[in-house]
Design a protein around this motif. Structure first.
Motif, PDB file in Angstrom:
ATOM      1  N   CYS A   1     -19.594  -5.715  10.565  1.00 31.18           N
ATOM      2  CA  CYS A   1     -19.550  -6.241   9.201  1.00 31.18           C
ATOM      3  C   CYS A   1     -20.246  -7.611   9.030  1.00 31.18           C
ATOM      4  N   ARG A   2     -20.479  -8.380  10.264  1.00 31.99           N
ATOM      5  CA  ARG A   2     -21.368  -9.479  10.363  1.00 31.99           C
ATOM      6  C   ARG A   2     -22.920  -9.064   9.811  1.00 31.99           C
TER       7      ARG A   2
ATOM      8  N   MET B   1      -8.218  -2.964   9.198  1.00 28.21           N
ATOM      9  CA  MET B   1      -9.043  -1.899   9.802  1.00 28.21           C
ATOM     10  C   MET B   1      -8.357  -1.396  11.114  1.00 28.21           C
ATOM     11  N   VAL B   2      -8.053  -2.240  12.081  1.00 24.23           N
ATOM     12  CA  VAL B   2      -7.417  -2.077  13.455  1.00 24.23           C
ATOM     13  C   VAL B   2      -6.196  -1.268  13.068  1.00 24.23           C
ATOM     14  N   PRO B   3      -5.301  -1.663  12.414  1.00 28.50           N
ATOM     15  CA  PRO B   3      -4.029  -1.186  12.285  1.00 28.50           C
ATOM     16  C   PRO B   3      -4.369   0.371  11.394  1.00 28.50           C
ATOM     17  N   LEU B   4      -5.243   0.433  10.677  1.00 27.24           N
ATOM     18  CA  LEU B   4      -5.534   1.729   9.746  1.00 27.24           C
ATOM     19  C   LEU B   4      -6.076   2.740  10.627  1.00 27.24           C
ATOM     20  N   VAL B   5      -6.829   2.431  11.848  1.00 26.26           N
ATOM     21  CA  VAL B   5      -7.667   3.578  12.519  1.00 26.26           C
ATOM     22  C   VAL B   5      -6.956   3.736  14.042  1.00 26.26           C
ATOM     23  N   ARG B   6      -6.241   2.681  14.540  1.00 25.32           N
ATOM     24  CA  ARG B   6      -5.756   2.712  16.016  1.00 25.32           C
ATOM     25  C   ARG B   6      -5.061   3.889  16.119  1.00 25.32           C
TER      26      ARG B   6
ATOM     27  N   ILE C   1     -13.931  -1.091   4.327  1.00 29.95           N
ATOM     28  CA  ILE C   1     -14.973  -2.234   4.704  1.00 29.95           C
ATOM     29  C   ILE C   1     -15.965  -2.300   3.308  1.00 29.95           C
ATOM     30  N   PRO C   2     -16.893  -1.367   3.139  1.00 25.51           N
ATOM     31  CA  PRO C   2     -17.818  -1.629   2.136  1.00 25.51           C
ATOM     32  C   PRO C   2     -17.214  -1.800   0.702  1.00 25.51           C
ATOM     33  N   ALA C   3     -16.224  -1.331   0.521  1.00 23.07           N
ATOM     34  CA  ALA C   3     -15.573  -1.706  -1.122  1.00 23.07           C
ATOM     35  C   ALA C   3     -14.920  -2.960  -0.821  1.00 23.07           C
ATOM     36  N   LEU C   4     -14.221  -3.524   0.282  1.00 18.45           N
ATOM     37  CA  LEU C   4     -13.533  -4.862   0.104  1.00 18.45           C
ATOM     38  C   LEU C   4     -14.930  -5.686   0.002  1.00 18.45           C
TER      39      LEU C   4
END
Length: 208
Positions: free
Chosen positions: A99-100, A199-204, A171-174
């Motif tokens: 992201c950075r 993201m972490v809660p979404l994919v873990r 992530i790109p949309a946000l």
């Protein structure tokens, strides 16, 4: 990728040597980026680009019949490349670092120019530049986000179903929405927030 502004060395008599081919084209493309940064899309003219590049207007028009063509090539040549996904041993840190990198691309001179174009140009031109941001920024970044998730699946950190187009869009949309609508410049703590809270809660893998 253009890394520095092209300038011609002056001759002893004070005249500027004539540039040709790729050298002249690079000077024109960089001049276009400079114009976008200083006067924006609406203020950019082929004459202004020629003046900044220290060449004639005809030399610009021979290569690019319109400012849309010129700006598209300048952005395409200038946008930094996404090479490979960071490998840091954990999906959270890898998403954060990626992201950075995306943030830094969109904060670069070509990235800021592209954002200015998307804010100012009319709907017809915007369609063309949206396609450019898709192929130059969003598409490559989604590919690398996918690589991070694939690696996380192999480690057991990420559930297999998370490797999905909708998840990769998050992530790109946000980042694009908050940049364009909210004026966010995506500070490091804001990036950490989206990774840790979304993201972490979404994919873990495993229970929440």
């Amino acid at each position: 990728m253009m890394t520095s502004r092209s300038t011609a060395a002056a001759r002893p008599d004070g005249a500027t040597p004539r540039r040709r081919g790729p050298v002249l084209e690079r000077a024109i493309l960089e001049a276009a980026l400079d114009q976008l940064g200083s006067v924006g899309w609406n203020g950019l003219t082929m004459e202004g680009v020629a003046l900044r590049a220290q060449t004639g207007k005809a030399a610009v028009y021979r290569r690019w019949p319109s400012k849309e063509d010129l700006v598209a090539d300048a952005l395409r040549a200038g946008l930094p490349r996404f090479d490979e996904a960071p490998d840091l041993g954990g999906v959270r840190d890898e998403l954060y670092e990626l992201c950075r990198r995306v943030r830094d691309v969109m904060s670069s001179r070509p990235g800021l120019a592209l954002r200015a174009v998307l804010h100012e140009c009319d709907e017809e031109a915007a369609v063309r530049f949206r396609a450019l941001i898709e192929t130059g920024v969003v598409g490559p970044s989604k590919r690398l986000f996918g690589q991070v998730l694939e690696r996380g699946i192999r480690r057991g950190e990420v559930r297999a179903a998370a490797l999905d187009d909708l998840v990769l869009d998050v992530i790109p949309a946000l980042m694009m929405y908050r940049s364009k609508v909210c004026g966010s410049e995506w500070a490091d703590d804001e990036i950490a927030d989206i990774i840790d809270r979304i993201m972490v809660p979404l994919v873990r893998s495993g229970p929440a």
